[in-house]
Design a protein around this motif. Sequence first.
Motif, PDB file in Angstrom:
ATOM      1  N   GLY A 150     -34.679  61.754 -13.723  1.00 17.18           N
ATOM      2  CA  GLY A 150     -34.700  61.240 -12.224  1.00 17.18           C
ATOM      3  C   GLY A 150     -33.520  61.462 -11.279  1.00 17.18           C
ATOM      4  N   ARG A 151     -32.711  62.418 -11.723  1.00 18.32           N
ATOM      5  CA  ARG A 151     -31.614  62.897 -10.840  1.00 18.32           C
ATOM      6  C   ARG A 151     -31.085  64.278 -11.201  1.00 18.32           C
ATOM      7  N   PRO A 152     -30.362  64.908 -10.100  1.00 17.65           N
ATOM      8  CA  PRO A 152     -30.159  66.268 -10.732  1.00 17.65           C
ATOM      9  C   PRO A 152     -28.910  66.455 -11.788  1.00 17.65           C
ATOM     10  N   PHE A 153     -28.511  67.124 -12.673  1.00 19.68           N
ATOM     11  CA  PHE A 153     -27.380  67.487 -13.376  1.00 19.68           C
ATOM     12  C   PHE A 153     -26.313  67.991 -12.336  1.00 19.68           C
ATOM     13  N   VAL A 154     -25.130  67.283 -12.803  1.00 16.68           N
ATOM     14  CA  VAL A 154     -23.728  67.301 -11.758  1.00 16.68           C
ATOM     15  C   VAL A 154     -22.914  68.299 -12.399  1.00 16.68           C
ATOM     16  N   THR A 155     -22.464  69.460 -12.074  1.00 19.34           N
ATOM     17  CA  THR A 155     -21.288  69.968 -12.216  1.00 19.34           C
ATOM     18  C   THR A 155     -20.094  69.938 -11.234  1.00 19.34           C
ATOM     19  N   TRP A 156     -19.067  69.182 -11.702  1.00 22.17           N
ATOM     20  CA  TRP A 156     -18.016  68.973 -10.793  1.00 22.17           C
ATOM     21  C   TRP A 156     -16.880  70.067 -10.908  1.00 22.17           C
ATOM     22  N   LYS A 157     -16.712  70.876  -9.916  1.00 29.20           N
ATOM     23  CA  LYS A 157     -15.792  71.978  -9.922  1.00 29.20           C
ATOM     24  C   LYS A 157     -14.417  72.001  -9.302  1.00 29.20           C
ATOM     25  N   LEU A 191     -25.754  79.625  -9.614  1.00 30.00           N
ATOM     26  CA  LEU A 191     -26.378  79.003 -10.718  1.00 30.00           C
ATOM     27  C   LEU A 191     -26.961  77.715 -10.345  1.00 30.00           C
ATOM     28  N   ALA A 192     -26.712  76.993  -9.422  1.00 27.50           N
ATOM     29  CA  ALA A 192     -27.075  75.755  -8.823  1.00 27.50           C
ATOM     30  C   ALA A 192     -28.062  75.981  -7.785  1.00 27.50           C
ATOM     31  N   ASP A 193     -28.584  74.729  -7.361  1.00 28.37           N
ATOM     32  CA  ASP A 193     -29.633  74.852  -6.084  1.00 28.37           C
ATOM     33  C   ASP A 193     -29.073  73.918  -5.039  1.00 28.37           C
ATOM     34  N   THR A 194     -27.899  73.288  -5.418  1.00 29.71           N
ATOM     35  CA  THR A 194     -27.344  72.324  -4.251  1.00 29.71           C
ATOM     36  C   THR A 194     -25.709  72.535  -4.454  1.00 29.71           C
ATOM     37  N   MET A 195     -25.155  72.724  -3.355  1.00 32.69           N
ATOM     38  CA  MET A 195     -23.682  72.387  -3.091  1.00 32.69           C
ATOM     39  C   MET A 195     -23.296  71.083  -2.434  1.00 32.69           C
ATOM     40  N   LEU A 196     -22.545  70.299  -3.010  1.00 33.41           N
ATOM     41  CA  LEU A 196     -22.336  69.090  -2.363  1.00 33.41           C
ATOM     42  C   LEU A 196     -20.939  68.943  -2.125  1.00 33.41           C
ATOM     43  N   VAL A 197     -20.617  68.457  -1.157  1.00 28.90           N
ATOM     44  CA  VAL A 197     -19.282  68.088  -0.480  1.00 28.90           C
ATOM     45  C   VAL A 197     -19.290  66.718   0.512  1.00 28.90           C
ATOM     46  N   GLY A 198     -18.026  65.961   0.432  1.00 29.85           N
ATOM     47  CA  GLY A 198     -17.815  64.875   1.435  1.00 29.85           C
ATOM     48  C   GLY A 198     -17.769  65.253   2.777  1.00 29.85           C
ATOM     49  N   THR A 199     -17.656  64.203   3.715  1.00 30.11           N
ATOM     50  CA  THR A 199     -17.553  64.785   5.118  1.00 30.11           C
ATOM     51  C   THR A 199     -16.019  65.112   5.483  1.00 30.11           C
ATOM     52  N   ASN A 200     -15.138  64.489   4.819  1.00 28.92           N
ATOM     53  CA  ASN A 200     -13.779  64.656   4.670  1.00 28.92           C
ATOM     54  C   ASN A 200     -13.295  66.123   4.468  1.00 28.92           C
ATOM     55  N   GLU A 273     -18.257  69.886  -5.238  1.00 24.67           N
ATOM     56  CA  GLU A 273     -16.928  70.722  -4.714  1.00 24.67           C
ATOM     57  C   GLU A 273     -16.130  69.988  -4.025  1.00 24.67           C
ATOM     58  N   GLY A 274     -16.292  68.743  -3.714  1.00 23.55           N
ATOM     59  CA  GLY A 274     -15.789  67.934  -2.787  1.00 23.55           C
ATOM     60  C   GLY A 274     -14.308  67.557  -3.122  1.00 23.55           C
ATOM     61  N   GLY A 275     -13.592  66.708  -2.456  1.00 23.46           N
ATOM     62  CA  GLY A 275     -12.171  66.478  -2.685  1.00 23.46           C
ATOM     63  C   GLY A 275     -11.915  65.338  -3.628  1.00 23.46           C
ATOM     64  N   PRO A 276     -10.659  64.913  -3.942  1.00 18.22           N
ATOM     65  CA  PRO A 276     -10.491  63.982  -4.836  1.00 18.22           C
ATOM     66  C   PRO A 276     -11.166  62.698  -4.938  1.00 18.22           C
ATOM     67  N   THR A 277     -11.419  62.381  -3.702  1.00 16.61           N
ATOM     68  CA  THR A 277     -11.953  60.911  -3.379  1.00 16.61           C
ATOM     69  C   THR A 277     -13.506  60.839  -3.825  1.00 16.61           C
ATOM     70  N   LEU A 278     -14.395  61.944  -3.447  1.00 10.08           N
ATOM     71  CA  LEU A 278     -15.702  62.120  -3.781  1.00 10.08           C
ATOM     72  C   LEU A 278     -15.707  62.286  -5.237  1.00 10.08           C
ATOM     73  N   ALA A 279     -14.991  62.956  -5.879  1.00  8.90           N
ATOM     74  CA  ALA A 279     -14.844  63.369  -7.181  1.00  8.90           C
ATOM     75  C   ALA A 279     -14.843  61.879  -7.984  1.00  8.90           C
ATOM     76  N   ALA A 280     -13.974  61.230  -7.590  1.00  6.86           N
ATOM     77  CA  ALA A 280     -13.619  60.206  -8.380  1.00  6.86           C
ATOM     78  C   ALA A 280     -14.839  59.078  -8.156  1.00  6.86           C
TER      79      ALA A 280
END
Length: 353
Positions: A150-157, A191-200, A273-280
């Motif tokens: 019920g949610r996407p697979f998440v790859t953190w790069k 290969l992904a259908d979504t790129m995600l980052v934070g506002t910062n 591909e967000g910064g350290p805060t979003l990844a954490a």
Amino acid sequence: MAETTTSETDAMRRAVALAASPGVPLHPNPRVGCVLLAPDGTVVGEGYHHGAGTPHAEVEALAVAGERARGATAVVTLEPCNHTGRTGPCAQALIAAGVRRVVVAQRDPNPLAQGGADTLRAAGVEVETGLLADEAERVNPAWTFAHRHGRPFVTWKFATTLDGRSAAADGTSRWVSSPAARRDTHRLRGLADTMLVGTNTVAVDDPQLTVRGDDDLPVGVQPLRVVMGERDLPAERRVFDDAAPTLHLRTRDPDTALRTLYAEHDRHHVFLEGGPTLAASFLRAGLVDEVVTYVAPMLLGAGRSAVGDLGIATIADALRLELAGTTVVGDGPDANVRLVLRPALRPTERGTN
């Protein structure tokens, strides 16, 4: 119920190969292959799904077989769909064609489309499921994961120096990764259908978040660009240009963001591909399924850590990862090491004490 024949196993391997045909989009629909066998085991038709809005694999195979489909066995990598979308239900198409038996690899995890096996059985068609299921699932790993969870697979790069820094003490980060690593990142983005980052990240780095290719790296449909966070952002940021669609999710909660992307936007694979805060925040929530890191042969000694506070105070509580692959990307001074890792199961999750 009849035993699965050798010819059916061979046909399923062929169907899996058809499903994985080069050039077929990875999303939003699953990749599916189908082979039709006459009663004597000879192939009378085959097909695969070429992408959203095109005939499904079963329909393409039936068109090839024509009248030879009557009394045949359909060998298909995914349970025939049971709903009407852009095309009609494949279960009904198989019934109308007079197919006698259907052999399925993977049951459909999509609640909107599943149930085809039951429809076929109710019409008197013999159905066998589970043949080479693991091989079939590997054709659509993110799609399968998303519908099951019920949610996407998440790859953190992320890119890092040998001492775990993503930026120097003065904040500069271009370029930690090498040109070869950055090109490889664009391949993975595709290969992904979504790129995600934070506002910062958008406010400070102003990324465009598109897949940029070259003669050897063709670009298909651009992923959806998603900015996560509550703050307003200037409209002139590059992420809001017309190179790809963009969505601003005004939440700081990773679970809410992912479930919104799945339920409301049909997203199956997020490239974080967000910064350290979003990844954490994603790591603390247990919502990172794969880690891809490019390790550069350099040392900074000080600077921004690649990941923020995980709330870990002792080595015993460390978040442990299992190495799934190692590749040297580039050569000479431009060489980076790409590591692919997945969160390790805790002992209790492995069934041990």
